[in-house]
Scaffold this active site. Sequence first.
Site, PDB file in Angstrom:
ATOM      1  N   SER A 151      54.816  26.474  29.000  1.00 34.61           N
ATOM      2  CA  SER A 151      55.510  25.961  27.819  1.00 34.61           C
ATOM      3  C   SER A 151      55.404  24.434  27.751  1.00 34.61           C
ATOM      4  O   SER A 151      54.313  23.877  27.788  1.00 34.61           O
ATOM      5  CB  SER A 151      56.963  26.447  27.841  1.00 34.61           C
ATOM      6  N   ASP A 245      54.407  34.391  19.502  1.00 35.59           N
ATOM      7  CA  ASP A 245      54.818  33.064  19.956  1.00 35.59           C
ATOM      8  C   ASP A 245      54.342  32.048  18.931  1.00 35.59           C
ATOM      9  O   ASP A 245      53.141  31.930  18.674  1.00 35.59           O
ATOM     10  CB  ASP A 245      54.186  32.792  21.319  1.00 35.59           C
ATOM     11  N   HIS A 275      56.611  34.386  23.792  1.00 39.02           N
ATOM     12  CA  HIS A 275      56.423  33.166  24.577  1.00 39.02           C
ATOM     13  C   HIS A 275      56.732  33.420  26.048  1.00 39.02           C
ATOM     14  O   HIS A 275      57.689  34.108  26.402  1.00 39.02           O
ATOM     15  CB  HIS A 275      57.358  32.088  24.018  1.00 39.02           C
TER      16      HIS A 275
END
Length: 303
Positions: A151, A245, A275
């Site tokens: 991320s 995502d 995600h």
Amino acid sequence: MPSLRSRALSVALIAAGRRRRFGSAEAVRTRVAESMRRPASHLPPRSLGRVAEVSRTFVGAWPVYEVSPLGVEPAARVLYVHGGGYINELVRVHWSLIRTLVTQAQARVVVPAYILAPRGTADRTVPVAADLLSGLIASGGPGGTVLLGDSAGAGLALAAAQRLRDRNGAQPSRIVLISPWLDVSMSHPDQAAIEADDPMWARPGLREAGRLYAGNLAADDPLVSPLHGSFAGLAPLTVFTGTRDVLTTDSRELLNRARAAGVEVEFIEEPGLPHDYPLMPVPEGRAARDRIVELVRAAAAES
């Protein structure tokens, strides 16, 4: 088609209101203010000490953890940079991945608990991460070095690799990016349609978190958004992303730009997955973690 467990997890994420945390700029500012009043812990779980040797040092103001297998010479080195939108600390799923790397790949894992935004901005954070990467590559011993991030941590990791390349040309053996956030402007035209089906993220809050991390820099500065940096001369890349995502557009753009620059890219896009799915307790997540372990073992085999 995603597994039944993955579909159930996405439903649970929606029911738990995960998107509300990034649903608006105000929600992010409120969360940041609360975190500054009562900072969250980044300490590893006590159970990790039963299977690994855990130590902590400081690099400037950064606590940096080193996690190594018990009684075994580490076969490779990993710098792991955690996600959390640049405003959240290490959490249990991050430590679970670290445990997997230590126990299954026999890796020495270096884990910086970097200063979060708004105190930790890109101009301050990326150079320190590049220094850590440089030191780990130069530390010697058997095997190579893998740079791993998820991320926001994947964005910081990529920016650090670009910074180190510009400094002296050095690179790790491989860069592994999980659901990378590489452009904090959240301006890709395909994101609106993906956002409607994303159980975790909303663009308004992400833009605000990105603004806090950017500090005085522009959103498209490569230190902030490494998607806008040069990919030439980077180490081989492995990228994991899922189609539910909103950040998957960053991964797809990275694929095009990195390959155009002559960089080897292994690209794994899972239909219907959210995600950070490689960190989740679902079949597709286990398969992704198995692949990451394979990549670290391959680095360990380097002379």
